[in-house]
Design a protein around this motif. Sequence first.
Motif, mmCIF file in Angstrom:
data_model
loop_
_atom_site.group_PDB
_atom_site.id
_atom_site.type_symbol
_atom_site.label_atom_id
_atom_site.label_comp_id
_atom_site.label_asym_id
_atom_site.label_seq_id
_atom_site.Cartn_x
_atom_site.Cartn_y
_atom_site.Cartn_z
ATOM 1 N N ARG A 81 -29.272 -7.178 14.200
ATOM 2 C CA ARG A 81 -29.072 -7.134 12.792
ATOM 3 C C ARG A 81 -28.346 -6.068 12.586
ATOM 4 O O ARG A 81 -28.229 -5.585 11.535
ATOM 5 C CB ARG A 81 -30.568 -7.127 12.231
ATOM 6 C CG ARG A 81 -31.562 -8.135 12.409
ATOM 7 C CD ARG A 81 -30.956 -9.378 11.777
ATOM 8 N NE ARG A 81 -31.030 -9.678 10.268
ATOM 9 C CZ ARG A 81 -30.079 -10.424 9.566
ATOM 10 N NH1 ARG A 81 -29.765 -11.596 10.255
ATOM 11 N NH2 ARG A 81 -30.215 -10.395 8.326
ATOM 12 N N VAL A 82 -27.710 -5.329 13.630
ATOM 13 C CA VAL A 82 -26.674 -4.438 13.371
ATOM 14 C C VAL A 82 -25.289 -4.846 13.417
ATOM 15 O O VAL A 82 -24.752 -5.427 14.436
ATOM 16 C CB VAL A 82 -26.983 -3.229 14.579
ATOM 17 C CG1 VAL A 82 -25.873 -2.100 14.336
ATOM 18 C CG2 VAL A 82 -28.227 -2.776 14.330
ATOM 19 N N VAL A 83 -24.412 -4.242 12.597
ATOM 20 C CA VAL A 83 -22.952 -4.708 12.347
ATOM 21 C C VAL A 83 -22.260 -3.654 12.949
ATOM 22 O O VAL A 83 -22.509 -2.241 12.485
ATOM 23 C CB VAL A 83 -22.717 -5.170 11.140
ATOM 24 C CG1 VAL A 83 -20.982 -5.254 11.107
ATOM 25 C CG2 VAL A 83 -23.039 -6.287 10.559
ATOM 26 N N ASN A 84 -21.178 -3.861 13.800
ATOM 27 C CA ASN A 84 -20.306 -2.727 14.476
ATOM 28 C C ASN A 84 -18.962 -3.342 13.597
ATOM 29 O O ASN A 84 -18.382 -4.023 13.680
ATOM 30 C CB ASN A 84 -20.062 -3.226 15.824
ATOM 31 C CG ASN A 84 -21.419 -2.682 16.598
ATOM 32 O OD1 ASN A 84 -21.950 -1.578 16.679
ATOM 33 N ND2 ASN A 84 -21.487 -3.783 17.560
ATOM 34 N N ARG A 97 -15.408 4.587 13.759
ATOM 35 C CA ARG A 97 -16.280 3.474 13.893
ATOM 36 C C ARG A 97 -17.683 3.683 13.311
ATOM 37 O O ARG A 97 -18.182 4.910 13.397
ATOM 38 C CB ARG A 97 -16.462 3.390 15.465
ATOM 39 C CG ARG A 97 -14.986 2.898 16.156
ATOM 40 C CD ARG A 97 -15.240 2.609 17.568
ATOM 41 N NE ARG A 97 -14.153 2.567 18.500
ATOM 42 C CZ ARG A 97 -13.002 2.010 18.155
ATOM 43 N NH1 ARG A 97 -13.016 1.165 17.086
ATOM 44 N NH2 ARG A 97 -12.092 1.923 18.992
ATOM 45 N N ALA A 98 -18.220 2.922 12.968
ATOM 46 C CA ALA A 98 -19.844 2.916 12.266
ATOM 47 C C ALA A 98 -20.720 1.875 12.720
ATOM 48 O O ALA A 98 -19.916 0.643 12.989
ATOM 49 C CB ALA A 98 -19.704 2.977 11.007
ATOM 50 N N GLN A 99 -21.906 1.819 12.824
ATOM 51 C CA GLN A 99 -22.874 0.661 12.595
ATOM 52 C C GLN A 99 -23.378 0.705 11.497
ATOM 53 O O GLN A 99 -23.549 1.765 10.633
ATOM 54 C CB GLN A 99 -23.793 0.789 13.902
ATOM 55 C CG GLN A 99 -23.276 0.916 15.356
ATOM 56 C CD GLN A 99 -24.589 0.898 16.283
ATOM 57 O OE1 GLN A 99 -25.252 1.709 16.224
ATOM 58 N NE2 GLN A 99 -24.153 0.177 17.383
ATOM 59 N N CYS A 100 -23.940 -0.681 10.870
ATOM 60 C CA CYS A 100 -24.322 -0.773 9.624
ATOM 61 C C CYS A 100 -25.428 -1.732 9.803
ATOM 62 O O CYS A 100 -25.494 -2.741 10.575
ATOM 63 C CB CYS A 100 -23.392 -1.307 8.559
ATOM 64 S SG CYS A 100 -23.956 -1.827 6.862
ATOM 65 N N ARG A 101 -26.513 -1.468 9.006
ATOM 66 C CA ARG A 101 -27.769 -2.312 9.067
ATOM 67 C C ARG A 101 -28.093 -2.471 7.388
ATOM 68 O O ARG A 101 -27.709 -1.576 6.693
ATOM 69 C CB ARG A 101 -28.659 -1.882 9.952
ATOM 70 C CG ARG A 101 -29.431 -0.731 9.698
ATOM 71 C CD ARG A 101 -30.638 -0.435 10.418
ATOM 72 N NE ARG A 101 -31.121 0.814 10.009
ATOM 73 C CZ ARG A 101 -32.099 1.552 10.893
ATOM 74 N NH1 ARG A 101 -31.785 1.498 12.109
ATOM 75 N NH2 ARG A 101 -32.535 2.791 10.359
ATOM 76 N N VAL A 102 -28.955 -3.632 7.251
ATOM 77 C CA VAL A 102 -29.394 -3.794 5.878
ATOM 78 C C VAL A 102 -30.963 -3.823 5.846
ATOM 79 O O VAL A 102 -31.399 -4.400 6.886
ATOM 80 C CB VAL A 102 -29.089 -5.100 5.275
ATOM 81 C CG1 VAL A 102 -29.739 -5.442 3.968
ATOM 82 C CG2 VAL A 102 -27.246 -4.779 5.024
ATOM 83 N N PRO A 111 -22.580 6.832 12.143
ATOM 84 C CA PRO A 111 -21.228 7.241 12.818
ATOM 85 C C PRO A 111 -21.369 6.793 14.267
ATOM 86 O O PRO A 111 -22.552 7.066 15.006
ATOM 87 C CB PRO A 111 -20.821 8.460 12.542
ATOM 88 C CG PRO A 111 -22.177 9.216 12.133
ATOM 89 C CD PRO A 111 -23.090 8.091 11.708
ATOM 90 N N VAL A 112 -20.328 6.071 14.752
ATOM 91 C CA VAL A 112 -20.334 5.771 16.193
ATOM 92 C C VAL A 112 -19.046 6.874 16.787
ATOM 93 O O VAL A 112 -18.292 7.081 15.981
ATOM 94 C CB VAL A 112 -20.072 4.652 16.579
ATOM 95 C CG1 VAL A 112 -19.852 4.271 18.066
ATOM 96 C CG2 VAL A 112 -20.961 3.603 16.007
ATOM 97 N N ASP A 120 -24.966 12.074 15.026
ATOM 98 C CA ASP A 120 -25.249 10.773 15.672
ATOM 99 C C ASP A 120 -26.597 10.326 15.403
ATOM 100 O O ASP A 120 -27.596 10.210 16.284
ATOM 101 C CB ASP A 120 -25.137 11.188 17.493
ATOM 102 C CG ASP A 120 -25.178 9.748 17.927
ATOM 103 O OD1 ASP A 120 -25.057 8.350 17.621
ATOM 104 O OD2 ASP A 120 -25.567 9.514 19.300
ATOM 105 N N ARG A 121 -26.638 9.819 14.321
ATOM 106 C CA ARG A 121 -28.206 9.339 13.666
ATOM 107 C C ARG A 121 -27.672 8.286 12.450
ATOM 108 O O ARG A 121 -26.772 8.277 11.727
ATOM 109 C CB ARG A 121 -28.959 10.365 13.106
ATOM 110 C CG ARG A 121 -28.299 11.231 11.926
ATOM 111 C CD ARG A 121 -29.046 12.413 11.414
ATOM 112 N NE ARG A 121 -28.485 13.154 10.150
ATOM 113 C CZ ARG A 121 -28.532 12.622 8.895
ATOM 114 N NH1 ARG A 121 -29.250 11.292 8.629
ATOM 115 N NH2 ARG A 121 -28.223 12.941 7.922
#
Length: 164
Positions: A81-84, A97-102, A111-112, A120-121
């Motif tokens: 459920r995590v979008v890159n 770059r980042a990861q996103c979730r709902v 942030p990645v 980094d959180r």
Amino acid sequence: MRAFAVLALTGLTLAACGERAEPAAPTPAERVSAVNPASDAEASVPAAPTADQLRRICQAGLAAIHGQRAADIQIDGLEGRVVNASWRAPVDGGRRRAQCRVDGDLVTWKPVDVTDPAQDRWMNRAGDPVTRFALDGETVTIDQTLPDGRADQTAVAVPDEGGN
């Protein structure tokens, strides 16, 4: 000795009569992130988005959060459920770059490839902006509330590419 005990007890009793400290008022971001009470008219938590909806919500959310056009946010993949995602860095031309979730109606990102370990959180602490979404067909409306109470709303057209 008895007089000392009476004086000590009197002092403790008077100290307990002082003004009680009021709990700190919640910040604007904390008020916005509080769970809305349930209503007969609508579900308190939206149904889990499909993989395609998740990609679209994160594309619109990251675009609004980082001041980019949704078309400039590239979805690189989905891990559960995590979008890159990534996009061209406006300053040096590199890639951010980042990861996103709902989570319910909240868009949370991380942030990645950051050099500062403190960054980094997941950005979901009390002092972080609160980002909510509403999905209506191909339009994703992003509402952001900053910790100081300022709010911004952005409606972004993000086409359905997967047919989910």
